[in-house]
Design a protein around this motif. Structure first.
Motif, PDB file in Angstrom:
ATOM      1  N   ASN A  52       0.841  -1.198   0.000  1.00 48.57           N
ATOM      2  CA  ASN A  52       0.000   0.000   0.000  1.00 48.57           C
ATOM      3  C   ASN A  52       0.872   1.242   0.000  1.00 48.57           C
ATOM      4  O   ASN A  52       1.628   1.476   0.941  1.00 48.57           O
ATOM      5  CB  ASN A  52      -0.926  -0.002   1.217  1.00 48.57           C
ATOM      6  CG  ASN A  52      -1.753   1.261   1.288  1.00 48.57           C
ATOM      7  OD1 ASN A  52      -2.170   1.803   0.270  1.00 48.57           O
ATOM      8  ND2 ASN A  52      -1.981   1.757   2.511  1.00 48.57           N
ATOM      9  N   VAL A  61      -8.577   0.466   2.898  1.00 44.09           N
ATOM     10  CA  VAL A  61      -8.748  -0.751   2.097  1.00 44.09           C
ATOM     11  C   VAL A  61      -7.884  -1.881   2.658  1.00 44.09           C
ATOM     12  O   VAL A  61      -8.352  -3.018   2.826  1.00 44.09           O
ATOM     13  CB  VAL A  61      -8.395  -0.485   0.624  1.00 44.09           C
ATOM     14  CG1 VAL A  61      -8.338  -1.791  -0.170  1.00 44.09           C
ATOM     15  CG2 VAL A  61      -9.414   0.462   0.004  1.00 44.09           C
ATOM     16  N   GLN A  64      -9.335  -3.277   5.902  1.00 44.09           N
ATOM     17  CA  GLN A  64     -10.528  -4.094   5.662  1.00 44.09           C
ATOM     18  C   GLN A  64     -10.159  -5.468   5.105  1.00 44.09           C
ATOM     19  O   GLN A  64     -10.779  -6.476   5.463  1.00 44.09           O
ATOM     20  CB  GLN A  64     -11.482  -3.371   4.710  1.00 44.09           C
ATOM     21  CG  GLN A  64     -12.194  -2.186   5.333  1.00 44.09           C
ATOM     22  CD  GLN A  64     -13.148  -1.520   4.359  1.00 44.09           C
ATOM     23  OE1 GLN A  64     -13.025  -1.673   3.137  1.00 44.09           O
ATOM     24  NE2 GLN A  64     -14.093  -0.757   4.886  1.00 44.09           N
ATOM     25  N   ILE A  97      -1.589  -1.216  -4.100  1.00 44.20           N
ATOM     26  CA  ILE A  97      -2.417  -0.011  -4.118  1.00 44.20           C
ATOM     27  C   ILE A  97      -1.492   1.168  -4.380  1.00 44.20           C
ATOM     28  O   ILE A  97      -0.665   1.526  -3.535  1.00 44.20           O
ATOM     29  CB  ILE A  97      -3.147   0.182  -2.777  1.00 44.20           C
ATOM     30  CG1 ILE A  97      -3.991  -1.054  -2.449  1.00 44.20           C
ATOM     31  CG2 ILE A  97      -4.025   1.428  -2.816  1.00 44.20           C
ATOM     32  CD1 ILE A  97      -4.645  -1.000  -1.084  1.00 44.20           C
ATOM     33  N   THR A 138     -11.792  -6.242  -5.733  1.00 38.03           N
ATOM     34  CA  THR A 138     -12.161  -5.078  -6.552  1.00 38.03           C
ATOM     35  C   THR A 138     -13.625  -4.719  -6.355  1.00 38.03           C
ATOM     36  O   THR A 138     -13.985  -3.542  -6.209  1.00 38.03           O
ATOM     37  CB  THR A 138     -11.886  -5.367  -8.032  1.00 38.03           C
ATOM     38  OG1 THR A 138     -10.503  -5.682  -8.207  1.00 38.03           O
ATOM     39  CG2 THR A 138     -12.231  -4.164  -8.889  1.00 38.03           C
ATOM     40  N   THR A 140     -15.565  -5.412  -3.762  1.00 36.51           N
ATOM     41  CA  THR A 140     -15.789  -4.907  -2.406  1.00 36.51           C
ATOM     42  C   THR A 140     -15.317  -3.467  -2.264  1.00 36.51           C
ATOM     43  O   THR A 140     -16.031  -2.609  -1.716  1.00 36.51           O
ATOM     44  CB  THR A 140     -15.059  -5.793  -1.383  1.00 36.51           C
ATOM     45  OG1 THR A 140     -15.556  -7.127  -1.479  1.00 36.51           O
ATOM     46  CG2 THR A 140     -15.282  -5.275   0.033  1.00 36.51           C
ATOM     47  N   VAL A 141     -14.114  -3.188  -2.754  1.00 37.27           N
ATOM     48  CA  VAL A 141     -13.572  -1.834  -2.667  1.00 37.27           C
ATOM     49  C   VAL A 141     -14.412  -0.879  -3.491  1.00 37.27           C
ATOM     50  O   VAL A 141     -14.635   0.286  -3.104  1.00 37.27           O
ATOM     51  CB  VAL A 141     -12.100  -1.812  -3.123  1.00 37.27           C
ATOM     52  CG1 VAL A 141     -11.563  -0.389  -3.129  1.00 37.27           C
ATOM     53  CG2 VAL A 141     -11.252  -2.686  -2.212  1.00 37.27           C
ATOM     54  N   ASN A 142     -14.907  -1.344  -4.624  1.00 37.65           N
ATOM     55  CA  ASN A 142     -15.730  -0.509  -5.474  1.00 37.65           C
ATOM     56  C   ASN A 142     -17.010  -0.092  -4.745  1.00 37.65           C
ATOM     57  O   ASN A 142     -17.453   1.060  -4.829  1.00 37.65           O
ATOM     58  CB  ASN A 142     -16.078  -1.249  -6.766  1.00 37.65           C
ATOM     59  CG  ASN A 142     -16.745  -0.346  -7.787  1.00 37.65           C
ATOM     60  OD1 ASN A 142     -16.185   0.652  -8.206  1.00 37.65           O
ATOM     61  ND2 ASN A 142     -17.962  -0.698  -8.160  1.00 37.65           N
ATOM     62  N   GLU A 144     -17.392   0.215  -1.547  1.00 44.62           N
ATOM     63  CA  GLU A 144     -17.024   1.206  -0.545  1.00 44.62           C
ATOM     64  C   GLU A 144     -16.852   2.586  -1.169  1.00 44.62           C
ATOM     65  O   GLU A 144     -17.285   3.596  -0.606  1.00 44.62           O
ATOM     66  CB  GLU A 144     -15.727   0.784   0.150  1.00 44.62           C
ATOM     67  CG  GLU A 144     -15.826  -0.483   0.975  1.00 44.62           C
ATOM     68  CD  GLU A 144     -16.644  -0.282   2.231  1.00 44.62           C
ATOM     69  OE1 GLU A 144     -16.746   0.870   2.688  1.00 44.62           O
ATOM     70  OE2 GLU A 144     -17.184  -1.272   2.753  1.00 44.62           O
ATOM     71  N   VAL A 175     -13.753   1.815  -9.112  1.00 41.69           N
ATOM     72  CA  VAL A 175     -12.506   1.090  -8.866  1.00 41.69           C
ATOM     73  C   VAL A 175     -12.387  -0.061  -9.861  1.00 41.69           C
ATOM     74  O   VAL A 175     -13.357  -0.790 -10.085  1.00 41.69           O
ATOM     75  CB  VAL A 175     -12.455   0.536  -7.425  1.00 41.69           C
ATOM     76  CG1 VAL A 175     -11.161  -0.254  -7.202  1.00 41.69           C
ATOM     77  CG2 VAL A 175     -12.572   1.660  -6.415  1.00 41.69           C
TER      78      VAL A 175
END
Length: 387
Positions: A52, A61, A64, A97, A138, A140-142, A144, A175
């Motif tokens: 990251n 991210v 999580q 990331i 992807t 899940t992050v999208n 969020e 995302v």
């Protein structure tokens, strides 16, 4: 026909053949059912390196993922270090990331991008599993990012609902995931080469050892036990070089690819084929033809635990530990390196050489401890001398 059937059943070879066929069923059933039991529950042994470089949304991210992912997530500060771990199969995927991830999310018309790197020089199951994980991350992050964007929009004063809805729809895919594959493998045929070579080599070594053992028994006392042992070793060495040459030539001529080149593949196959020969021969020297039951067992165990079909990380602790002492494990790892990455197999060759020497030494010890009855002519001559 009844007489022929009775004649067959009176022959020990017929009974041995039936028992051998039955033992294949018994041994394979027990080992495969116990070896692959709980594979889906052992995904916690798989490792993903997370790099990251974003100090805003990226931190959230990463936190999580660590809280929700059923894998071992290793935090790495260096992307290059993480890729080196991936190359050596210490991790199964690298999740990166980038530093501008939050900025991309906040800029209209741009999308945040998460980068995934997968090493194809692995069992095919690893690639499919990691692709599924990446797509899930992807998604899940999208969600969020969409939720955060929608919340910011709806807090604006007096915005018409239709306009807010249109903006929210524009955030539906904020995302995306970018995939990078190292050591790409072209086609299923190439992906299956490691398993095919190991299977063909061990079965061939096992059957060859059985026939050489029968020939040894036929020689009887005409030849000394040490002469027979030395002759077997020479046969094994010469045969392994020639057979590996044929196998490598066929694989590459039929469309197989080798990043490490023909010579590396040939010599490494000759090494693990010779190791298989001495490994399977050891059981025959110690137990005679009954050693074939041990070889059948070792065939099944190595197919399960070598990592050619299912990643070793998904196996139970017993089979994972056992695989470290079996030659097929290093044969698979080495041939994958030579075929797909061209990085060489020095460490694996060293491990195979140790197993080879140990099996050869144990075979020599077993030969030395065996007592051979004195030949009949010699006994008769001794009797006449005493008379």
């Amino acid at each position: 026909m009844l007489e022929a059937l009775q004649a067959y059943m009176k022959k020990p070879a017929t009974i041995v053949g039936i028992v051998t066929a039955m033992m294949f069923q018994v041994i394979f059933s027990i080992i495969w059912m116990t070896g692959y039991a709980g594979v889906t529950d052992n995904t916690k042994h798989l490792k993903i390196a997370v790099v990251n470089e974003d100090n805003a949304m990226g931190v959230k991210v990463a936190d999580q993922l660590k809280a929700n992912m059923p894998f071992q997530l290793l935090t790495e500060s260096s992307y290059d270090t993480a890729k080196q771990q991936l190359e050596h199969r210490e991790v199964q995927m690298v999740l990166h990331i980038p530093a501008d991830f939050s900025k991309q999310l906040q800029t209209p018309g741009q999308k945040g991008q998460i980068e995934y790197t997968i090493n194809e020089s692995n069992p095919a199951l690893i690639k499919s599993m990691m692709q599924g994980v990446a797509n899930g991350v992807t998604s899940t992050v999208n969600k969020e990012a969409v939720a955060a964007g929608a919340q910011a929009v709806l807090t604006q004063a007096n915005m018409p609902s239709q306009q807010a809805q249109g903006i929210a729809q524009g955030l539906a895919e904020k995302v995306t995931g970018q995939f990078e594959y190292t050591n790409p493998v072209s086609g299923m045929a190439n992906q299956m080469i490691p398993m095919m070579l190991v299977l063909a080599s061990f079965v061939g070594a096992m059957i060859m050892g059985m026939n050489v053992q029968q020939a040894t028994m036929m020689l009887g006392h005409k030849v000394s036990k040490w002469s027979k042992f030395a002759a077997r070793m020479i046969i094994n060495v010469v045969s392994s070089i020639f057979i590996a040459l044929v196998g490598t030539s066929l694989v590459l001529s039929l469309g197989g690819t080798s990043a490490g080149g023909f010579v590396s593949m040939w010599l490494f196959q000759a090494l693990f084929l010779l190791t298989f020969m001495l490994f399977s021969q050891l059981f025959l020297i110690v137990f005679g033809m009954a050693g074939m039951l041990f070889n059948i067992t070792m065939l099944s165990v190595q197919l399960v635990s070598s990592g050619a079909m299912v990643p070793r990380e998904l196996l139970s602790d017993f089979y994972l530990t056992l695989s470290g002492y079996l030659p097929a494990t290093y044969a698979v790892k080495g041939i994958m390196n030579i075929l797909f990455s061209g990085s060489g197999a020095t460490a694996e060759a060293g491990s195979l050489a140790v197993i080879l020497v140990v099996c050869g030494a144990l075979g020599a010890i077993a030969t030395g401890l065996r007592r051979e009855a004195q030949a009949a002519p010699a006994r008769a001559e001794a009797g006449l001398t005493r008379a």
